[in-house]
Write an enzyme that holds these catalytic residues in place. Structure first.
Site, short mmCIF file in Angstrom:
data_model
loop_
_atom_site.label_atom_id
_atom_site.label_comp_id
_atom_site.label_asym_id
_atom_site.label_seq_id
_atom_site.Cartn_x
_atom_site.Cartn_y
_atom_site.Cartn_z
N ASP A 1 -44.28 9.34 -13.63
CA ASP A 1 -43.31 10.30 -14.17
C ASP A 1 -43.81 11.57 -14.79
OD1 ASP A 1 -44.36 8.97 -16.37
OD2 ASP A 1 -42.13 8.13 -16.94
C1 LAN Z 1 -47.08 5.64 -22.85
C2 LAN Z 1 -46.55 7.03 -23.34
C3 LAN Z 1 -46.03 7.62 -22.24
C4 LAN Z 1 -45.06 6.64 -21.25
C5 LAN Z 1 -44.27 7.47 -20.48
C6 LAN Z 1 -44.69 8.81 -19.62
C7 LAN Z 1 -43.04 8.04 -21.29
C8 LAN Z 1 -43.57 6.48 -19.43
O1 LAN Z 1 -42.52 6.89 -18.83
C9 LAN Z 1 -44.80 6.02 -18.37
C10 LAN Z 1 -45.99 5.16 -19.28
C11 LAN Z 1 -46.30 5.94 -20.62
C12 LAN Z 1 -47.40 7.09 -20.06
C13 LAN Z 1 -47.06 5.35 -21.67
C14 LAN Z 1 -47.70 3.96 -21.24
C15 LAN Z 1 -48.27 3.08 -22.64
C16 LAN Z 1 -48.73 4.00 -23.74
C17 LAN Z 1 -49.80 4.64 -23.42
C18 LAN Z 1 -47.82 4.88 -23.93
C19 LAN Z 1 -46.40 4.11 -24.44
C20 LAN Z 1 -48.29 5.45 -25.33
C21 LAN Z 1 -49.01 4.36 -25.84
C22 LAN Z 1 -49.21 3.26 -25.02
C23 LAN Z 1 -50.71 2.68 -25.15
C24 LAN Z 1 -50.56 1.46 -24.01
C25 LAN Z 1 -51.04 2.03 -26.52
C26 LAN Z 1 -52.18 1.50 -26.50
C27 LAN Z 1 -51.90 -0.03 -26.55
C28 LAN Z 1 -52.31 -1.10 -25.56
C29 LAN Z 1 -51.63 -2.19 -25.48
C30 LAN Z 1 -53.47 -0.88 -24.96
#
Ligand code: LAN
Length: 728
Positions: free
Chosen positions: A458
């Site tokens: 996305d």
């Molecule tokens: C994010 C942030 C952005 C988010 C969107 C783009 C909003 C979504 O539509 C797709 C997935 C994504 C890229 C995403 C995936 C997981 C993330 C990276 C996070 C929520 C920000 C932090 C999280 C990450 C997994 C944090 C670390 C924790 C672990 C369990 C490894």
């Protein structure tokens, strides 16, 4: 191991002050690599004045002027933009705090500590302030995320952070937190990742950590549980974790770790039989209990494999392969790493393997800083190294959807945003792509910046929409040429799952049964890629827009993708007409997206059952005052529930965008919502922060502070376009 005193070979403890002078903080924007600096020197501070954005980040008065009162929704959108424009960073993107999770800072601080990296007084002071401000008001502990109840994970890890930055154990904050920790059973009740970090620190024995054998990476690819099939975040965390587990590496004893051994546990430290507490976990931390299968595997690994079958050659081959994969991750992210969970772990792999003076170690330590953020409450760790591409795309889109992009007034801002997206498109595939199990990324956009290097379905879609929409408007330069647009479509087409839906970083590679191996305990649904209405919709929209302008490029593939994706959206609708969201809260967020998917294939309220049910769902949740107010609890319970603080502007904007895009026929409820948004706007055009907006892994909340601009402006602008004569 030698017991040492902190003073021998550990850097001097930072000096804690009550607070720092917030007017001295600056964020350096090195083409969106953010680092925060404290300018103690008056001359330096005068030479680098604080920008509006920095003042806003720090919650200092921005001094931005009162604007003429908006009479129409479009004027309200313009007032919002007038303020939001001032927050654009020098390199053209928008930035902000990206906090919420409370388990990230500890990884960075423990990595600093064990690598003997000095912590500046200003950083230490503001870390203390942030954690103090965010301690649970009643029990003084910390949860998994800022809105959650105190857990052992949050409390033990943040307690350790405070001790490392120099807070005295008899400080009232510590006494209270320790009381809560002990009430929850002490650090023996921490989940897997907590036990892992405490083992690295040398406060618990490695025997208490459930197995993370690096040998699992030696499994042939066809094996259904082989790690290349796991969700990228779990894969990249288990990689360095496996290396450190296998080496059983721990920091030498110091004054602080010696003291922590007394403070973190309810039992006398010397009497603890570590191996018998492997599976201890407090009920409040145990969101996703380990399966019988995983417990059995762990038992076999600990009692049979490790003592009798773990031959040296297997151990060494496992470690070697994992270490190579860590290097590939570092190379492909310029040492930024995927996220702040694996970043400090990869740092440690380099530290113990390559030594403290190696380039790899030093570069990692430099880049860890990019995860940190300073705000009025203090210093925290962001969920990623920023929100650059994501929020910049939404900012551009909010202006375009309001029809304001043709107005010269907004052109310089939009142009800078476009130039930013142009520079941050990923231009080449990963080095050793197949070897490190990565999907082609050439042409994709990341969530944060190009260094981080992970395309997301996305993020690519929203950026592609923003780029195409601006470049197809007269007067904007063609920065991203056709070939690069095609590259981006080529990568997008790779994200579709076999059922038509789209995931986040990669197409799904494993079966949901892999959840039986979910060892993290604190998160659900993390082992594989799932289907997301949000990501699916973003791709549908981007590809539909692309197809309009380039009808001859991969026509069949594009059309088929859209058809399969929208069919999946239909099947994913709940009985009440809503969709469940995974990245924003929750049913409101996902329903907004799904209604956009329907619109992309020409289905709206008047001609589609699905669209009508979606609108009816949204309308049924509208509150008396015209707003919407979904609570983060809905993500955990999977049932719509309202936030205790009443209507929220971001929720209201999402619901309105859904209704507007679905062409909901009755203007009255929509107008009521628009009025609520306008009534919350401040005199200078801004909106104030309300409840947290985002989520991941069902249980962890995360802030998107720019959403109160991008989505409100979009809702106001879309309304103005559809009902140009309506006043506020
Ligand atoms: C994010 C942030 C952005 C988010 C969107 C783009 C909003 C979504 O539509 C797709 C997935 C994504 C890229 C995403 C995936 C997981 C993330 C990276 C996070 C929520 C920000 C932090 C999280 C990450 C997994 C944090 C670390 C924790 C672990 C369990 C490894």
């Amino acid at each position: 191991k030698r017991a040492s005193d902190d003073s021998d070979n550990f850097p001097k403890r930072p000096k804690l002050e009550a607070k720092t002078d917030l007017t001295r903080w600056r964020v350096k924007d090195d083409d969106s690599r953010h680092t925060w600096h404290y300018l103690a020197d008056d001359k330096a501070a005068a030479e680098w004045p604080q920008s509006y954005a920095e003042k806003w980040f720090l919650n200092l008065p921005t001094g931005l002027p009162t604007l003429p009162k908006a009479e129409t929704p479009l004027e309200a959108a313009q007032n919002g933009l007038t303020f939001f424009e001032k927050l654009q960073m020098p390199s053209g993107h928008w930035a902000c705090e990206y906090g919420g999770p409370m388990f990230l800072l500890s990884g960075v601080v423990i990595a600093w500590y064990v690598t003997k990296t000095p912590i500046s007084d200003a950083y230490a002071t503001e870390i203390k302030n942030y954690l103090t401000a965010r301690a649970h008001p009643e029990d003084g502990g910390w949860g998994l995320h800022i809105e959650g109840e105190s857990t052992v994970f949050g409390t033990a890890m943040n307690y350790v952070v405070l001790r490392i930055v120099g807070v005295d154990p008899e400080d009232p904050v510590m006494i209270k937190a320790r009381g809560t920790l002990h009430k929850l059973g002490g650090a023996l009740n921490a989940p897997h990742w907590g036990k892992f970090w405490l083992a690295v620190l040398g406060v618990v024995d490695w025997d208490i950590v459930n197995p993370v054998p690096p040998e699992i990476w030696l499994l042939p690819d066809w094996v259904p549980i082989a790690p290349w099939r796991w969700w990228i975040h779990i894969r990249q965390v288990f990689l360095p974790m496996g290396y450190l587990y296998s080496k059983r590496w721990s920091c030498e004893e110091t004054d602080i770790t010696r003291a922590l051994k007394q403070e973190l546990f309810v039992q006398p430290h010397a009497e603890i039989i570590w191996a018998s507490h492997r599976n201890d976990i407090s009920a409040i931390d145990n969101y996703h209990p380990k399966s019988w299968l995983l417990n059995t595997i762990n038992w076999v690994l600990v009692n049979v494999y490790n003592p009798y079958l773990r031959f040296n050659f297997l151990k060494e081959r496992g470690e070697k392969w994992v270490s190579e994969l860590v290097d590939m991750e570092d190379a492909n992210t310029e040492y930024s790493c995927l996220a702040p969970v694996n970043a400090p772990m990869n740092t440690l792999v380099c530290y113990i393997r390559d030594g403290p003076d190696a380039y790899s170690t030093k570069r990692h330590i430099e880049r860890l800083e990019e995860y940190l953020w300073v705000k009025d409450e203090g210093l925290l760790c962001n969920g990623t190294n920023g929100v650059q591409c994501w929020d910049t795309s939404f900012a551009i889109l909010s202006v375009v959807e309001s029809g304001l992009h043709t107005d010269e007034r907004w052109k310089p801002m939009l142009l800078k945003g476009l130039e930013y997206l142009d520079r941050h498109q990923i231009r080449e595939n990963c080095k050793d792509q197949e070897k490190c199990y990565r999907q082609p990324r050439k042409g994709a956009w990341p969530f944060s910046n190009r260094d981080q290097g992970y395309g997301v379905s996305d993020c690519t879609s929203e950026a592609l929409k923003a780029v195409i929409l601006l470049q197809k408007t007269e007067g904007y330069p063609q920065l991203v040429d056709d070939q690069r647009i095609f590259d981006s479509v080529d990568t997008l087409l790779l994200y579709q799952n076999d059922n038509g839906a789209v995931s986040s970083y990669e197409a799904r590679r494993g079966d949901e049964l892999l959840e039986l191996l979910n060892a993290a305990e604190v998160f659900g649904r993390i082992m594989i890629e799932y289907d997301y209405p949000e990501c699916t919709t973003a791709c549908v929209q981007a590809l539909s827009l692309f197809h309009k302008h380039w009808p001859d490029y991969r026509t069949k593939d594009v059309k088929l993708f859209i058809r399969r994706a929208t069919n999946w959206i239909r099947t994913n609708q709940k009985y009440d007409g809503s969709w469940y969201g995974s990245w924003g809260i929750c049913f409101t967020y996902a329903s907004m997206f799904a209604l956009q998917s329907m619109k992309a294939v020409g289905e709206t309220y008047s001609n589609s059952q699905i669209s009508r049910a979606g609108c009816d769902f949204l309308i049924s949740k509208q509150r008396e005052d015209g707003g919407w107010s979904e609570s983060y609890r809905a993500c955990e319970t999977m049932k719509y529930s309202e936030h205790e603080s009443g209507s929220l502007v971001v929720q209201t904007a999402w619901a309105l965008i859904g209704l507007l895009v679905a062409e909901y026929p009755d203007v009255e409820p929509i107008k009521k919502g628009i009025r609520l948004i306008a009534s919350r706007q401040q005199e200078n055009g801004e909106w104030l922060q309300e409840a947290i907006e985002g989520v991941f892994n069902k249980s962890c909340m995360i802030s998107y502070p720019n959403y109160k601009f991008t989505f409100t402006i979009k809702a106001l602008g879309m309304f103005a376009k559809r009902y140009p004569d309506e006043k506020l």
